[in-house]
Design a protein around this motif. Structure first.
Motif, PDB file in Angstrom:
ATOM      1  N   ARG A  62       0.709  -1.617   0.209  1.00 32.67           N
ATOM      2  CA  ARG A  62      -0.002  -0.212   0.339  1.00 32.67           C
ATOM      3  C   ARG A  62       1.439   1.086   0.108  1.00 32.67           C
ATOM      4  N   ASP A  63       2.070   1.603   0.790  1.00 30.42           N
ATOM      5  CA  ASP A  63       2.955   2.248   0.705  1.00 30.42           C
ATOM      6  C   ASP A  63       3.191   2.509  -0.268  1.00 30.42           C
ATOM      7  N   ILE A  64       4.271   1.790  -0.585  1.00 27.08           N
ATOM      8  CA  ILE A  64       5.044   1.437  -2.215  1.00 27.08           C
ATOM      9  C   ILE A  64       4.754   2.415  -3.049  1.00 27.08           C
ATOM     10  N   LEU A  65       2.866   1.834  -3.426  1.00 25.88           N
ATOM     11  CA  LEU A  65       2.221   2.714  -4.671  1.00 25.88           C
ATOM     12  C   LEU A  65       2.074   3.901  -4.411  1.00 25.88           C
ATOM     13  N   ARG A  66       1.500   4.511  -2.638  1.00 24.32           N
ATOM     14  CA  ARG A  66       1.588   6.088  -2.542  1.00 24.32           C
ATOM     15  C   ARG A  66       2.848   6.733  -3.131  1.00 24.32           C
ATOM     16  N   GLU A  67       3.436   6.323  -3.064  1.00 22.92           N
ATOM     17  CA  GLU A  67       5.230   7.027  -3.375  1.00 22.92           C
ATOM     18  C   GLU A  67       4.629   7.003  -4.129  1.00 22.92           C
ATOM     19  N   ALA A  68       5.531   5.638  -5.177  1.00 22.70           N
ATOM     20  CA  ALA A  68       5.046   5.383  -6.480  1.00 22.70           C
ATOM     21  C   ALA A  68       4.474   6.667  -7.291  1.00 22.70           C
ATOM     22  N   LEU A  69       2.833   6.797  -6.895  1.00 22.47           N
ATOM     23  CA  LEU A  69       2.030   7.369  -7.250  1.00 22.47           C
ATOM     24  C   LEU A  69       2.215   8.768  -7.135  1.00 22.47           C
ATOM     25  N   THR A  70       2.517   9.893  -6.502  1.00 22.47           N
ATOM     26  CA  THR A  70       3.724  11.152  -6.308  1.00 22.47           C
ATOM     27  C   THR A  70       4.210  11.328  -7.705  1.00 22.47           C
ATOM     28  N   MET A  71       4.774  10.461  -7.516  1.00 22.37           N
ATOM     29  CA  MET A  71       5.960  10.697  -8.744  1.00 22.37           C
ATOM     30  C   MET A  71       5.245  11.297 -10.279  1.00 22.37           C
ATOM     31  N   PHE A  72       4.570  10.016 -10.401  1.00 26.47           N
ATOM     32  CA  PHE A  72       3.734   9.958 -11.480  1.00 26.47           C
ATOM     33  C   PHE A  72       2.657  10.836 -11.743  1.00 26.47           C
ATOM     34  N   ARG A  73       1.537  11.214 -10.096  1.00 26.09           N
ATOM     35  CA  ARG A  73       1.088  12.775 -10.158  1.00 26.09           C
ATOM     36  C   ARG A  73       2.109  14.056 -10.646  1.00 26.09           C
ATOM     37  N   ASN A  74       3.007  14.394 -10.149  1.00 25.79           N
ATOM     38  CA  ASN A  74       3.855  15.327 -10.289  1.00 25.79           C
ATOM     39  C   ASN A  74       5.365  15.435 -11.919  1.00 25.79           C
ATOM     40  N   ASN A  75       4.814  14.132 -12.441  1.00 29.33           N
ATOM     41  CA  ASN A  75       6.015  13.823 -13.402  1.00 29.33           C
ATOM     42  C   ASN A  75       7.309  14.063 -13.175  1.00 29.33           C
ATOM     43  N   SER A  76       7.390  13.296 -11.483  1.00 31.53           N
ATOM     44  CA  SER A  76       9.029  13.630 -11.330  1.00 31.53           C
ATOM     45  C   SER A  76       9.587  12.354 -11.420  1.00 31.53           C
ATOM     46  N   ILE A  77      10.322  12.075 -12.166  1.00 31.08           N
ATOM     47  CA  ILE A  77      10.004  10.416 -12.293  1.00 31.08           C
ATOM     48  C   ILE A  77      11.774  10.631 -11.504  1.00 31.08           C
ATOM     49  N   ASP A  78      11.988   9.201 -10.257  1.00 31.03           N
ATOM     50  CA  ASP A  78      13.470   9.175 -10.611  1.00 31.03           C
ATOM     51  C   ASP A  78      13.517   7.434 -10.468  1.00 31.03           C
ATOM     52  N   GLN A  79      14.257   7.038 -11.540  1.00 38.83           N
ATOM     53  CA  GLN A  79      14.198   5.761 -12.422  1.00 38.83           C
ATOM     54  C   GLN A  79      15.149   4.962 -11.126  1.00 38.83           C
ATOM     55  N   HIS A  80      16.013   4.900 -10.461  1.00 34.08           N
ATOM     56  CA  HIS A  80      16.595   4.149  -9.366  1.00 34.08           C
ATOM     57  C   HIS A  80      14.952   3.997  -8.711  1.00 34.08           C
ATOM     58  N   ARG A  81      14.283   5.096  -7.529  1.00 33.68           N
ATOM     59  CA  ARG A  81      13.326   4.322  -6.915  1.00 33.68           C
ATOM     60  C   ARG A  81      12.001   3.653  -7.225  1.00 33.68           C
ATOM     61  N   ILE A  82      12.677   4.054  -8.919  1.00 38.63           N
ATOM     62  CA  ILE A  82      10.826   3.428  -9.138  1.00 38.63           C
ATOM     63  C   ILE A  82      11.405   2.039  -9.719  1.00 38.63           C
ATOM     64  N   GLY A  83      13.062   1.430  -9.664  1.00 38.49           N
ATOM     65  CA  GLY A  83      13.314  -0.001  -9.574  1.00 38.49           C
ATOM     66  C   GLY A  83      13.202  -0.558  -7.696  1.00 38.49           C
ATOM     67  N   GLU A  84      13.683   0.403  -7.077  1.00 40.76           N
ATOM     68  CA  GLU A  84      13.783   0.423  -5.945  1.00 40.76           C
ATOM     69  C   GLU A  84      12.205  -0.472  -5.401  1.00 40.76           C
ATOM     70  N   LEU A  85      11.344   0.303  -5.550  1.00 42.98           N
ATOM     71  CA  LEU A  85       9.829   0.390  -4.360  1.00 42.98           C
ATOM     72  C   LEU A  85       9.635  -0.548  -5.575  1.00 42.98           C
ATOM     73  N   LEU A  86       9.336  -1.844  -7.654  1.00 40.76           N
ATOM     74  CA  LEU A  86       9.314  -2.716  -7.369  1.00 40.76           C
ATOM     75  C   LEU A  86       9.996  -4.045  -7.208  1.00 40.76           C
ATOM     76  N   ASN A  87      11.853  -3.508  -7.023  1.00 34.78           N
ATOM     77  CA  ASN A  87      12.294  -5.191  -5.758  1.00 34.78           C
ATOM     78  C   ASN A  87      11.280  -5.274  -4.313  1.00 34.78           C
ATOM     79  N   ILE A  88      10.755  -4.526  -3.799  1.00 36.16           N
ATOM     80  CA  ILE A  88      10.354  -3.896  -2.787  1.00 36.16           C
ATOM     81  C   ILE A  88       8.917  -4.448  -2.822  1.00 36.16           C
ATOM     82  N   HIS A  89       8.488  -4.553  -3.703  1.00 43.89           N
ATOM     83  CA  HIS A  89       7.165  -5.207  -4.092  1.00 43.89           C
ATOM     84  C   HIS A  89       7.072  -6.950  -3.907  1.00 43.89           C
ATOM     85  N   GLN A  90       8.088  -7.151  -5.152  1.00 41.15           N
ATOM     86  CA  GLN A  90       9.234  -8.125  -4.783  1.00 41.15           C
ATOM     87  C   GLN A  90       8.679  -9.193  -3.958  1.00 41.15           C
ATOM     88  N   ASP A  91       9.834  -8.526  -3.619  1.00 41.65           N
ATOM     89  CA  ASP A  91       9.942  -8.885  -1.248  1.00 41.65           C
ATOM     90  C   ASP A  91       8.526  -9.145  -0.634  1.00 41.65           C
TER      91      ASP A  91
END
Length: 355
Positions: free
Chosen positions: A253-282
Motif C-alpha cells: 500500500r505504501d510503496i504504491l503511494r510513493e510511486a503515485l506521487t512521482m507519476f502525478r508530479n511527473n518527477s520520475i526517479d528511475q532508480h527509486r522506481i526500480g527499488e520500489l518494484l524490488n520491495i514489491h517483489q520481496d
C-alpha cells in the motif's frame, strides 16, 4: 474501421484491489487489433486466425449467451441497454501480439477493442463521442458484471486508458492516466501455467480473515488508513504467517503511494522506481507467496544483467514477470531467456485508439 488496444502490466498494488485498495498499472506496447466493416445482413462473423478460431452469430433484440464468458455478445447487450443500436452485422478480423494466458490482459484488450469498434460502427449512438473511461466501464459491465464474476476493474480500465493508470475502485470507480516517460521494460513469460485459484485461497481469503480478526480487536481498523509503523501492536493476535501477510499488504500500500506521487508530479526517479518494484517483489515472494522458483530465478537474472527493478506480474503462481530496464534491455532480455523465459522488450503505450 481499425481499432487497437494495449495489454498491461501491474506496476504496484498486486492483490490489493479486492481489499479496497488502489492499483497502478501500465499499458504495454503489444496490442490487440480489431478491423472490420459492416455487412448487408444481421450476421456477426469474427475471424481470429492467431488462435485458429472464429465466431458467428446473428443480431437479436437480446443476445442469448451460449457459453461461459460470451463477451462478444455481452458487449452488444451492454451497449444496446445504454442506447446504442445496430442495424447491420459485421465482418471482423482480430489479430495481436500480446502473449496469451500470461497475465498481460490479452482478453480484456480484445474486449475493449471490440467495444470501441462497436461504439464507432453503431447505427445509432446515445452521444457523438465516447471516452476511454466510458469504454472501460462498458468493458467492466460486459466482462465482470454481466456474468457475476469476481474479477476487479484494473484490466479493463488500464487497457482502455493506457499510459500509467491509477485506479480506485471504492467507493465508486475512479481512474486516471498519466503520460509519463519511463523508458523500456522487459516482459518475461515464464511459460508456467498460473494457479490463480490456489493463490487467491491464500492471499485473498487469508487477508480477509486477518481483517476480521483485527476488527474484532479494534472496530476502527481500516487497512487503507492503519499506520504501518504501528503494526507490532497486532502481532500477538496473529500467527507468524498471518502477521507477515499483513506487513506485506501495508508495505505494498505504501510503496504504491510513493510511486503515485512521482507519476502525478511527473518527477520520475528511475532508480527509486526500480527499488520500489524490488520491495514489491520481496512482499509478493515472501509474504504473499505468489512467486515461483523459476520466476525468482528470472527476476534475479534480470537484476544481475542491469535491470533497476523486477517483479512478478498478475495474480502469480506462474505467468509473467517484468523487469524495469531503461538502460540495456537487450542484456536483460538475454538473461531472462537464459533462465528459460520468453522475453519481450516493451514500453509504456497509449490506450485504445482508432487508427
Amino acid at each position: 474501421m481499425h481499432i487497437s488496444t494495449p495489454g498491461r502490466i501491474c506496476l504496484f498494488g498486486e492483490h490489493q484491489d479486492y481489499l479496497g485498495l488502489p492499483v497502478i498499472a501500465a499499458a504495454i506496447s503489444r496490442r490487440i487489433h480489431v478491423t472490420g466493416e459492416a455487412r448487408p445482413d444481421q450476421k456477426i462473423h469474427i475471424h481470429m486466425p492467431d488462435i485458429q478460431s472464429e465466431e458467428v452469430f446473428y443480431l437479436e433484440p437480446e443476445l442469448k449467451y451460449t457459453r461461459a464468458r460470451d463477451y462478444f455478445k455481452s458487449a452488444i447487450n451492454v451497449l444496446k441497454r445504454d442506447g446504442y443500436e445496430f442495424e447491420n452485422g459485421f465482418d471482423v478480423h482480430v489479430h495481436g501480439n500480446i502473449p496469451i494466458n500470461s497475465g498481460t490482459s490479452s482478453s480484456s484488450a480484445l474486449l475493449v477493442s471490440w467495444i470501441h469498434f462497436l461504439t464507432q460502427m453503431a447505427s445509432k449512438k446515445p452521444k457523438a463521442t465516447v471516452t476511454q473511461f466510458e469504454i472501460g466501464k462498458y468493458a467492466v459491465a460486459a466482462e465482470v458484471l454481466e456474468f457475476g464474476e469476481p474479477g476487479g476493474m484494473m484490466d479493463q480500465f488500464s487497457t482502455a486508458l493506457g499510459n500509467i493508470m491509477y485506479l480506485e475502485s471504492l467507493p465508486t470507480p475512479q481512474a486516471f492516466s498519466y503520460p509519463v516517460k519511463l523508458g523500456t521494460f522487459v516482459l518475461g513469460d515464464s511459460l508456467e501455467p498460473k494457479d490463480t485459484l490456489g493463490i487467491l485461497k491464500h492471499v485473498k481469503f487469508g487477508m480477509l480473515d486477518i481483517i476480521d480478526i483485527l476488527k474484532q480487536k479494534d472496530s476502527s481498523f481500516e487497512l487503507a488508513e492503519f499506520p504501518a509503523t504501528e503494526v507490532e501492536s497486532f502481532k500477538e493476535y496473529l500467527s507468524p504467517e498471518q502477521f507477515k501477510l499483513l506487513q506485506g499488504n501495508l508495505s505494498d500500500r505504501d510503496i504504491l503511494r510513493e510511486a503515485l506521487t512521482m507519476f502525478r508530479n511527473n518527477s520520475i526517479d528511475q532508480h527509486r522506481i526500480g527499488e520500489l518494484l524490488n520491495i514489491h517483489q520481496d512482499s509478493l515472494r515472501d509474504a504473499k507467496k505468489v512467486s515461483t522458483p523459476k520466476i525468482n530465478r528470472m527476476v534475479a537474472a534480470a537484476l544481475k544483467a542491469g535491470a533497476l527493478g523486477a517483479k512478478i506480474n498478475g495474480s502469480g503462481g506462474g505467468g509473467c514477470m517484468f523487469a524495469y530496464a531503461p538502460n540495456d534491455p537487450e542484456a536483460v532480455a538475454a538473461a531472462i531467456e537464459k533462465e528459460g523465459g520468453k522475453p519481450y522488450i516493451i514500453e509504456v503505450d497509449e490506450g485504445t485508439r482508432v487508427h
